[in-house]
Design an enzyme around this catalytic site. Structure first.
Site, PDB file in Angstrom:
ATOM      1  N   ASP A 101       9.170  20.669 -40.393  1.00  0.00           N
ATOM      2  CA  ASP A 101       9.485  19.271 -40.731  1.00  0.00           C
ATOM      3  C   ASP A 101      10.845  18.911 -40.128  1.00  0.00           C
ATOM      4  O   ASP A 101      11.616  19.797 -39.738  1.00  0.00           O
ATOM      5  CB  ASP A 101       9.504  19.071 -42.249  1.00  0.00           C
ATOM      6  CG  ASP A 101      10.603  19.861 -42.923  1.00  0.00           C
ATOM      7  OD1 ASP A 101      10.772  21.049 -42.589  1.00  0.00           O
ATOM      8  OD2 ASP A 101      11.316  19.305 -43.774  1.00  0.00           O
ATOM      9  N   GLU A 166      11.802  21.603 -45.583  1.00  0.00           N
ATOM     10  CA  GLU A 166      13.197  22.051 -45.663  1.00  0.00           C
ATOM     11  C   GLU A 166      14.145  20.868 -45.667  1.00  0.00           C
ATOM     12  O   GLU A 166      15.111  20.836 -46.424  1.00  0.00           O
ATOM     13  CB  GLU A 166      13.515  22.977 -44.483  1.00  0.00           C
ATOM     14  CG  GLU A 166      14.778  23.830 -44.696  1.00  0.00           C
ATOM     15  CD  GLU A 166      16.070  23.117 -44.338  1.00  0.00           C
ATOM     16  OE1 GLU A 166      17.123  23.476 -44.883  1.00  0.00           O
ATOM     17  OE2 GLU A 166      16.042  22.182 -43.516  1.00  0.00           O
TER      18      GLU A 166
HETATM   19 ZN   LIG Z   1      16.911  23.098 -40.182  1.00  0.00          ZN
END
Ligand SMILES: [Zn+2]
Length: 459
Positions: A101, A166
């Site tokens: 992501d 994340e």
């Molecule tokens: Zn990163």
């Protein structure tokens, strides 16, 4: 393990040969706008998970799954990709982490090129995620391809774990580790989500600051009153908040909160000119704090005011504000527990209540700091692999920001050695406009990671 020059040269030749395909695959990943922030379409994160799964399958990983766990709010977490090759008898297992992501692109007007259309200029490839952390994904894929091209099976068990949330704070991460503990268990964990020291000089990230945040509010009146009638004997909440915030630093700009301790000064320093250029601090502005600049960024605490609730100028009227509040973000060095830091901060704020105003602290998030051991077998393997790939010894660096999931990983796998590596360099501008990866450095990362897998197999 020392890597012979001919071994390294052979590996480098194979990496050079397969690099155009690695770059093309990285570009294809960048074209998927897999922003995990909640305001963006989650379908793109699903697409990028599938693309990463395909890459890992094609890199020869026998077992590839897309998995997710529940977030604390009961919603499903983002899709993570887990690919496995079991360890040969008696060999260790290495977990290779990255995330697929990305951060939102921000204002497109601040980019020189389209954020999700990769563009190569000189040695750099530009695009959101080109460095953070789709290059980390390709580092793992490329290292596995390079070994396969040499007809080598990695002599270790390999688990590739590519997270999908994340940049959104990894909300389902700790649940994911619990749900898939056995699947992810490893002796060495390589987190490819950090930076090198500069182009041409590799680094191991051996310290990361933790984080404590929360809101401090100051109450002084029951309700707003006329500033002409009552102003003078009582200060308004905006002024009182300003006075309270001013106690957080001394006149030199050092954090002045008792109990917010520092860790040891780092081995390398950041040149003031580089800091000024990279941080965009305006000419004539003096830097705050004492000691090395690297220490101020990595191993000392830092307090920032990241938001203020006060009457805004457009709505200002001639009244004394009864209440004001500020959100504080505190970066804490390795060795200082988040709760201890928060207790120290809260005690300081209460003790410095200006004119007896009511000071209230509302806790926010906490994240643990990370400090690697000075030396370990895994650190030695990484240092020798980096030295061989770059032709120069790596340096130990810190990062001022946090990677909160590293604390979760260590809690889940306390015996594992965690190596924090990365593909970025100081000009990569992760999270910012014009993010890029240096392609020459990415080649070296591929060589280094393949050598590291070899080195860990030989231990
Ligand atoms: Zn990163």
């Amino acid at each position: 393990m020392t890597h012979t020059e001919s071994d390294v040269a052979a590996l480098r030749a194979h990496v050079d040969e397969l690099f155009p395909a690695v770059q093309a695959d990285l570009e294809a990943l960048v074209r998927i706008p897999s922003v995990s922030a909640s305001a963006f379409d989650p379908a793109h994160v699903e697409t990028s998970a599938k693309a990463v799964a395909t890459l890992l399958r094609d890199a020869g990983m026998p077992e590839v799954q897309i998995l997710r766990s529940e977030r604390p709010d009961g919603e499903p977490g983002a899709p993570a990709v887990v690919a496995r090759r079991p360890a040969p008898e008696g060999a260790p297992t290495v977990l290779l982490y990255a995330h697929h992501d990305v951060q939102p692109p921000g204002d497109p007007a601040t980019w020189d090129t389209e954020p999700f259309e990769p563009v190569q200029r000189g040695e750099r490839l530009f695009g959101r995620g080109a460095a953070d952390d789709k290059a980390g994904v390709m580092a793992h894929v490329g290292a596995l391809r390079a070994l396969a091209a040499l007809g080598e099976e990695p002599g270790v068990g390999v688990t590739v774990f590519v997270e999908g949330e994340e940049e959104a704070g990894s909300p389902s991460f700790s649940r994911f580790l619990a749900d898939h503990h056995e699947l992810l268990a490893a002796d060495v964990i390589v987190v490819a989500d950090s930076t090198n020291w500069k182009v041409g000089v590799p680094a191991l990230t051996t310290s990361l600051r933790g984080l404590v945040d929360g809101v401090v509010s100051v109450d002084v009146l029951d309700h707003a009153v006329h500033s002409g009638m009552f102003g003078g004997p009582v200060l308004d909440a905006n002024l009182l908040l300003a006075r309270l915030l001013a106690t957080l630093h001394d006149d030199a700009g050092n954090v002045a909160v008792e109990g917010l301790t520092s860790a040891a000064e780092p081995d390398v320093d950041y040149a003031e000119a580089d800091f000024r250029a990279d941080s965009s601090v305006l000419d004539g502005v003096e830097l705050a704090g004492e000691g090395t600049i690297a220490g101020r960024m990595w191993t000392k605490p830092a307090v920032a005011v990241i938001g203020v609730d006060a009457t805004d100028v457009a709505h200002a009227s001639n009244t004394l504000a009864p209440r004001a509040a500020a959100k504080l973000s505190v970066r804490i060095p390795p060795g200082l527990a988040p709760q201890a830091a928060e207790d120290a901060l809260q005690a300081h704020l209460t003790a410095h209540a200006p004119f007896g105003a009511r000071v209230t602290w509302t806790p926010g998030e906490q994240g643990k700091a990370f400090g690697a051991p000075d030396d370990s077998e895994a650190m030695r393997a990484a240092r020798s692999a980096f030295a061989a790939a770059w032709g120069t010894d790596p340096v130990d660096i810190g990062v001022g920001g946090s990677i909160p999931f590293i604390a979760d990983l260590l809690e889940a796998f306390p015996e594992a050695a965690v190596l924090v590596t990365g593909v970025e360099d100081p000009d990569s501008r992760a999270h910012g406009a014009n993010e890029s990866v240096h392609l020459g450095e990415l080649r070296k990362v591929l060589v280094a990671e393949a050598l590291l897998l070899r080195g860990l197999a030989a231990r």
